[in-house]
Design an enzyme around this catalytic site. Sequence first.
Site, PDB file in Angstrom:
ATOM      1  N   GLU A   1      46.587  40.035  57.651  1.00 45.94           N
ATOM      2  CA  GLU A   1      45.899  40.113  56.406  1.00 45.94           C
ATOM      3  C   GLU A   1      46.206  38.807  55.613  1.00 45.94           C
ATOM      4  OE1 GLU A   1      47.766  43.334  54.176  1.00 45.94           O
ATOM      5  OE2 GLU A   1      46.497  42.837  52.190  1.00 45.94           O
TER       6      GLU A   1
ATOM      7  N   LYS B   1      42.382  42.021  58.014  1.00 52.26           N
ATOM      8  CA  LYS B   1      42.315  42.662  56.964  1.00 52.26           C
ATOM      9  C   LYS B   1      42.264  41.766  55.563  1.00 52.26           C
ATOM     10  CE  LYS B   1      44.903  45.490  53.805  1.00 52.26           C
ATOM     11  NZ  LYS B   1      45.479  46.897  53.793  1.00 52.26           N
TER      12      LYS B   1
HETATM   13  P1  13P Z   1      45.176  47.186  47.958  1.00 54.88           P
HETATM   14  O1  13P Z   1      43.888  47.801  48.794  1.00 54.88           O
HETATM   15  O2  13P Z   1      45.609  48.033  46.941  1.00 54.88           O
HETATM   16  O3  13P Z   1      44.995  45.729  47.858  1.00 54.88           O
HETATM   17  O4  13P Z   1      46.175  47.294  49.211  1.00 54.88           O
HETATM   18  C1  13P Z   1      45.868  46.991  50.631  1.00 54.88           C
HETATM   19  C2  13P Z   1      47.085  46.413  51.201  1.00 54.88           C
HETATM   20  O5  13P Z   1      47.671  46.804  51.969  1.00 54.88           O
HETATM   21  C3  13P Z   1      47.712  45.395  50.447  1.00 54.88           C
HETATM   22  O6  13P Z   1      48.615  44.508  51.295  1.00 54.88           O
END
Ligand code: 13P
Length: 342
Positions: free
Chosen positions: A179, A221
């Site tokens: 991510e 992500k």
């Molecule tokens: P949000 O969709 O609220 O951004 O959270 C996703 C997430 O896992 C952030 O690390």
Amino acid sequence: MGKQTLIDIAAAMVAPGRGILAADESTSTIGKRLASINTESSEANRRAYRELLFTAAGLEQYISGVILYDETIRQATTAATPFAELLASKGILPGIKVDTGAHELAGFAGETVTEGLDGLRERLHEYVELGARFAKWRAVIHIDKAAGRPTAGAVEVNAHALARYAALCQEVGIVPIVEPEVLMDGSHDLATCEAATAKTLTSLFAQLRAQRVALEGIVLKPNMVVSGKTCPEQASVDEVAQATVRVFRRLVPVAVPGIAFLSGGQSPQMATAHLQAMNDLGPLPWEMTFSYGRALQETALAAWHGQPDRVADGQQALLLRARLNSAARSGTYGVAMESGPG
Ligand code: 13P
């Protein structure tokens, strides 16, 4: 651990019609969410809220995996079934957030590096025992055009850490959710977010390759390419979809099985509309789905409001957003569905 196991888990995480529920808020972040509904952030309340989410009937129709936090993966339902076991019994993969948060990066004012690599191999082994099949690590990239952010240095250290984390996960048979989040904070325009996202993905895939991460066994992500939160000119849903798909087509290898977006502070309805608009631009070489935290939970939290007699309301709200995002990732969402049954 065989590569095929990783491929199978990753495929299940981004399976058609389904997406991921991010319920891995740290104790401090869930505290803020609970404060917003005037509910004390006690261990009992955090557990009760997660139980509401995970026991929603039929959640598995729309949700392939749930990301848990260290405290949550050790908790259980009122009937003493560990949360990870409950989810697995519903056909939902349990996952675990393993980073320890973004911290100020020395020498780079206004930028951060995500920590948590020390001892990670041992922690991953324990999480496997607790039932985790995938993990998450979030790198945070800050935009400030006037200050020259993001800097190449901050982008590189974050990409390097993400790749080290991903390699360790794959060693123990856990699929890493990789991510890299370019934040929406700021007044920058869409093009600036697109450039920062491109810079981040370029560095990330160079590091993943250099550190021998099997791209077939990760889930990406990322943020969507959006206008900064306080930018006076907000890009349209179609502009966001086009810019986002353009940058991913250029930079994400087709070996990656799926892209599961974060919502990053978008409203629940916008996050769904954007996902639908991106899937409209297909066919795409990867599954394109959601891994939302706030955009799935915001309405559920408000409907529950910390009241034991409103658990069913919270669950209905969660199921509605899960169903709508499932439709959006399949390209069948329309705004008229917003008023439909959960
Ligand atoms: P949000 O969709 O609220 O951004 O959270 C996703 C997430 O896992 C952030 O690390």
